[in-house]
Enzyme design. Sequence first.
Site, short mmCIF file in Angstrom:
data_model
loop_
_atom_site.label_atom_id
_atom_site.label_comp_id
_atom_site.label_asym_id
_atom_site.label_seq_id
_atom_site.Cartn_x
_atom_site.Cartn_y
_atom_site.Cartn_z
N MET A 102 24.57 8.65 2.17
CA MET A 102 24.48 9.90 2.91
C MET A 102 24.75 9.67 4.40
O MET A 102 25.37 10.50 5.06
CB MET A 102 23.10 10.55 2.71
CG MET A 102 23.03 11.99 3.15
SD MET A 102 24.25 13.06 2.34
CE MET A 102 23.28 13.67 0.96
N LYS A 113 -17.48 -0.36 6.11
CA LYS A 113 -17.96 -1.32 5.12
C LYS A 113 -19.47 -1.24 4.92
O LYS A 113 -19.96 -1.32 3.79
CB LYS A 113 -17.56 -2.74 5.52
CG LYS A 113 -17.88 -3.74 4.41
CD LYS A 113 -17.25 -5.08 4.62
CE LYS A 113 -17.52 -5.97 3.41
NZ LYS A 113 -16.95 -7.31 3.57
N PHE A 152 -11.44 -6.98 13.95
CA PHE A 152 -10.36 -7.46 13.08
C PHE A 152 -10.04 -6.39 12.03
O PHE A 152 -10.94 -5.84 11.39
CB PHE A 152 -10.80 -8.76 12.39
CG PHE A 152 -9.78 -9.25 11.39
CD1 PHE A 152 -8.52 -9.66 11.80
CD2 PHE A 152 -10.08 -9.30 10.03
CE1 PHE A 152 -7.58 -10.11 10.89
CE2 PHE A 152 -9.15 -9.73 9.11
CZ PHE A 152 -7.88 -10.14 9.54
N GLN A 153 -8.78 -6.10 11.87
CA GLN A 153 -8.28 -5.08 10.92
C GLN A 153 -8.90 -3.71 11.17
O GLN A 153 -9.15 -2.95 10.24
CB GLN A 153 -8.49 -5.53 9.47
CG GLN A 153 -7.60 -6.73 9.13
CD GLN A 153 -7.47 -7.00 7.64
OE1 GLN A 153 -8.37 -6.70 6.87
NE2 GLN A 153 -6.34 -7.56 7.25
N GLU A 170 0.81 -1.23 0.00
CA GLU A 170 0.00 0.00 0.00
C GLU A 170 0.84 1.28 0.00
O GLU A 170 0.42 2.31 -0.52
CB GLU A 170 -0.96 0.03 1.20
CG GLU A 170 -2.11 -0.95 1.09
CD GLU A 170 -1.80 -2.32 1.67
OE1 GLU A 170 -0.61 -2.61 1.96
OE2 GLU A 170 -2.76 -3.11 1.84
#
Lengths: 589, 163
Positions: A479, A163, A113-114, A51
């Site tokens: 760097m 949802k 969940f999630q 993502e």
Amino acid sequence: MEHLSGAEIVTRCLREEDVEFVFGYPGGAVLEIYDAIFRQTNFKHVLVRHEQAAVHAADAYSRSSNKVGVALVTSGPGATNAITGIATAYMDSIPLVVISGQVPSGAIGLDAFQEVDMVGCSRPIVKHNFLVKDVRDLAATFKKAFYIAASGRPGPVVIDIPKDVTIAKCAYEYPETINIRSYNPPTKGHPGQIKKAAQLLAEAKRPFIYVGGGAVQGGASAQVTELVRMLNVPCTNTLMGLGALDGTDPNFVGMLGMHGTYEANLAMQYCDVLIAIGARFDDRVISVPNQFLSNPKKIVHIDVDPSSIAKRVKVDVPIVGDVKHVLTDLVAVLKETGAKPNADALANWWKQIDEWRKPNSLLYTPSTEVIKPQHVIETLWKVTNGEAIVTSDVGQHQMWAAQYYKFRRPKQWINSGGLGTMGFGLPAAMGAQLANPDAQVACVTGEGSIQMNIQELSTCKQYHTPVKVLSLNNRYLGMVRQWQEFFYGTRYSESYMDALPDFVKIAEAYGHVGFKVENPADVEPVLREAFGPGLKERLVFIDFRTDPSENVFPMIQNGRGLNQMDLPEHMRGLQQTPFENNRDYGNLC
Amino acid sequence: MRHILSVLIENEAGALSRVTGLFSARGYNIDSLTVQTTEDPTLSRMTIVTHGSDDVIEQITKQLNKLIEVVKVIDLNEADHIERELMLIKVRAAGRDRDEMKRMADIFRGRIIDVTEKTYTIELTGTGEKLDAFIKGLDPTAILETVRTGASGIARGERILKI
């Protein structure tokens, strides 16, 4: 009026906003939306492999076009993976709409969940965010989100959709206009302030123009160029502003800041009238404010965001407004009044700047033994005629790309300037290529950064984005190593890249073309082949084995001023002041 | 220097956390914060007491204005203004203390709003300094509980904060 499900409304809103690509990754909370995507043909979905990359790709899609980027992620880990991408876009003021799924309304707050509080997580790194609790609010929320993202100082907007809201149905109509009473971004600058700016320019002996990312995002490159040419004033671009003024323009003195050129930094320090355009005087540009102001100067600051003005540096003439509008008006006032800096003083200032230019602070020692990273960038410029869109990751390679690729136009240089996100370059190249299918796109990266999102080689294969990846592989986090060399007694703690994979094989495993280049003589032929007609349709990954000891110069150490640069070897010990024979600077040094 | 900022903000879920998040993220101070809806139920009004240099207060004001849901911000200190804070204080009021507490409440124009055999609950309104003075004037061991609202402020005269 049509009755649609929330998920269908999402896809319809995206169609209304002329969205061409949605970068995303499915999951439980967004399954309804993905089903609606399956049933539509208006936009294409790009399935990334992580993502974070979805948001970077959407971000670069926006940076390389004039459109809002769109990403779609699921709840919980999908949302948190997007956070780095959102923060990257926020720091560089890039317009994005990020849609995140959320657990059903009834489950919010129950550690489902999630489940993650995405509105809470993203709050400090978005321009605005929404949790849509009612399907009837969905269409108006999208209208607001796109408007907020793209107007004023742009930025990312998150829409979090539970949802059940994607399942619920309601009458759908996309609002034609939207009015947000608490949000009225400025456009025109104050005419009185613009006159004052013109007056200051007319009185200037050592005028200087400092252009940041705001001029790129604000589409003000033409106005910047007109102002610079009309007055024949020297001009610098920040890291984010590169391309706002053509890098080959005779009035361009190079990038300024921590790794800016000698002439840009000294002109910034010793100018007497400074016009700051869409720039924010940040720490990597002016270093310490007191040091910067120790040589007196009058400052005009043009910015669409009032909070950028007087944040680090107090200014004499603040002008809040859209940079394009303000510059158009400023040019008009200058033309009308015929005001311009005194010709003698300006000639003298240019003489001074030419003196500073002479030693060429970007000069490096070429080698026939080992590949110099600067040489790779210069050759890239040559091979692509300075026309490629260049994305980068973060580190030494980023600075070399910024210094040595002379960007000709805005939106050609795409990098994570504010947040400094390693792993940005490859997904960004992918997004830029999709926005510009006919352009040559190069991703300048290093062996450290590329491994932070290397999985996107797979996405590039799936969507046929034939970007060219130039990995400046010095076997160090360059760097970090440079700072450890300068400030930590060469104790290279955890900055050595061990157990490196065979990048050629990796590229090939993903179905691409890979080259390994170790001999300086091969740099140009390999780049010509990579960008040549034979490989036009292929992603080419080039593993350049570069000089591990090379450092980025000039460099300004933390806490030092613009006139206290660490200079490359051929300039060590050079005075960082105006030259003594210059009559205008008697009391400056 | 201490400043009182009055903020009109959309009465929406999450708006308060945007304001408090801004203060903590940018390292600004909140001495007190009160919020309630106005006569227009779509708007809330906050009074934020903060302190900082003029530069910091200018940045706070600008950053608040940058929040999408903020409609208007004024710094009450720019002109004459009135501020009030409400305190409810529960004190021991048994024996000898009982009369003394009543006297103190009267002196400070407080009102006793709840009484038991052993306690008084006193309501007191005024500037923060007045409430501080009341607390200081009491025997600390007599104070059972205090709750204060933080300051609410409004400009004097015809200066108003409205859309």
